[in-house]
Design a protein around this motif. Structure first.
Motif, PDB file in Angstrom:
ATOM      1  N   GLU A 137      -0.074   8.479  -5.731  1.00 27.68           N
ATOM      2  CA  GLU A 137      -0.741   9.566  -5.025  1.00 27.68           C
ATOM      3  C   GLU A 137       0.202  10.608  -4.433  1.00 27.68           C
ATOM      4  OE1 GLU A 137      -3.857   8.253  -2.302  1.00 27.68           O
ATOM      5  OE2 GLU A 137      -3.677   6.233  -3.152  1.00 27.68           O
ATOM      6  N   TRP A 178       1.063   3.957  -2.961  1.00 30.38           N
ATOM      7  CA  TRP A 178       0.815   5.377  -2.657  1.00 30.38           C
ATOM      8  C   TRP A 178       1.942   6.248  -3.198  1.00 30.38           C
ATOM      9  CZ3 TRP A 178       3.778   8.514   0.679  1.00 30.38           C
ATOM     10  CH2 TRP A 178       3.234   9.775   0.959  1.00 30.38           C
ATOM     11  N   SER A 195       0.831  -1.206   0.000  1.00 28.18           N
ATOM     12  CA  SER A 195       0.000   0.000   0.000  1.00 28.18           C
ATOM     13  C   SER A 195       0.864   1.254   0.000  1.00 28.18           C
ATOM     14  CB  SER A 195      -0.936  -0.001   1.214  1.00 28.18           C
ATOM     15  OG  SER A 195      -0.193   0.042   2.416  1.00 28.18           O
ATOM     16  N   ARG A 224       3.039   6.432   7.291  1.00 29.54           N
ATOM     17  CA  ARG A 224       2.727   5.177   6.618  1.00 29.54           C
ATOM     18  C   ARG A 224       3.748   4.086   6.968  1.00 29.54           C
ATOM     19  NH1 ARG A 224      -0.653   4.604   2.298  1.00 29.54           N
ATOM     20  NH2 ARG A 224      -2.021   6.384   1.882  1.00 29.54           N
TER      21      ARG A 224
END
Length: 365
Positions: free
Chosen positions: A13, A9, A5, A30
């Motif tokens: 993103e 990201w 993830s 994160r």
């Protein structure tokens, strides 16, 4: 242990974040959520700027605080990265720092202009955690490249156009008639006798004199919250936007900037006298009014410029400095708002201006 993830990201993103400080905070959070023992982090990016060589953001995991440290260019030469990030991270009472260039293979030293990410750890990493942290650094290269590109474009535009014009260009104001109406205090300054000076001195000395003059007046403007809009030959046009503030605040800020510029020029003239060089006499005028700041030019070659009655008046008012025997003149519009003591000089006709202008001067020291 894997970071699918977080890596996704980073790829999809992270580049959309507004700045490197938010990127560092989000990435650190994160990685902690993925099980890595982080106490803090540091991110260093090179800065294509005439003064700033690099920027370092320092993040603490315990409270989420981020501070910024600047590395400055010295004499036009970019200094090598120092240990500001490492020293701060070691100050987190961990004594353990993991550092590498974003996107660089393991064990490769980072070039001076490569983004560098460093993490403070609460304990030593396992071999698997080390590999995963390096993988995150490798995937971070793409969003960091986007931040560097945006920072480079912004710095270049601000250097050549100023903050206000750069913001307009970055927002896509690339057509004629695009601009904004500004209520502001305007400051216009001009060297006297510059044509004669440029005829009598070598070009390099003329440029040095111009730079010294611009440094004093522009530095004072910026110190008191103003912005230089344009350098016009040996002249400077600056503004102190009202921006919802009381007019008196902008007027007082402009006059404080004038006083600072006068002091700076006095010290410069004293130094020039010791070097056997002539002084640099100048005139400055301060007025308050409305101006249009926007694009003019051809369809494919534009320039930002300021137009309007207020711009015309402040330029004409500066032209009265020599005949009236004062280095600084202030319009009645500014005098009505400022708390600064001024000397009234009566009404004067300004060339090309329909109504007479009430003129004031700063007390001579």
């Amino acid at each position: 242990m894997h970071l699918p993830s977080t890596l996704s990201w980073l790829l999809d993103e992270a580049s959309a974040l507004p700045g490197a400080d938010q990127f560092l905070t989000a990435l650190g959070a994160r990685l902690i959520a993925d099980g890595l023992p982080l106490a803090g982090g540091a991110l260093t990016l090179s800065a294509p700027h005439p003064i700033i060589a690099r920027r370092t953001w320092l993040w603490r995991a315990d409270n989420g605080a981020v501070i910024e440290a600047l590395g400055f260019a010295l004499g036009g030469v970019l200094p090598q990265p120092d240990n500001v990030g490492r020293d701060w991270l070691l100050g987190l009472d961990t004594g353990i720092v993991h550092e590498m260039a974003a996107g660089a293979p393991a064990q490769q030293d980072a070039p001076a202009d490569r983004p560098v990410i460093a993490w403070a750890l609460t304990r030593p990493l396992t071999e698997n955690e080390t590999l995963l942290l390096r993988e995150a650094a490798r995937f971070a290269a793409a969003p960091l490249a986007a931040f560097v590109m945006r920072s480079t474009l912004s710095a270049l535009l601000e250097t050549y156009l100023g903050r206000r014009s750069a913001a307009q260009v970055l927002n896509g104001q690339l057509r004629r008639a695009a601009g904004e109406t500004i209520q502001a205090v305007l400051l216009y300054g001009d060297l006297r006798g510059f044509t004669e000076l440029s005829e009598a001195m070598p070009p390099a000395m003329v440029v040095a004199a111009l730079d010294a003059w611009f440094e004093r007046i522009a530095g004072a403007v910026h110190a008191f919250g103003g912005e230089v809009l344009k350098f016009i030959g040996d002249g400077v046009l600056a503004i102190f936007p009202l921006g919802g503030k009381p007019p008196a605040a902008a007027c007082d800020a402009a006059l404080r900037a004038v006083a600072a510029a006068q002091a700076g020029m006095a010290r410069l003239d004293a130094e020039r006298e010791r070097q056997g060089l002539p002084p640099l006499p100048f005139g400055m005028a301060v007025h308050m009014g409305e101006m249009l700041w926007g694009n003019i030019g051809t369809a494919d070659r534009l320039d930002f410029t300021a137009i309007g009655p207020a711009v015309n008046l402040v330029g004409r008012l500066e032209g009265l400095c020599k005949p009236l025997g004062h280095s600084v003149l202030v319009s009645g519009a500014v005098a009505a708002e400022t708390t600064t003591a001024l000397v009234p000089l009566g009404e004067h006709i300004l060339r090309g201006i329909a109504a007479p202008c009430t003129v004031f001067a700063l007390p001579e020291k």
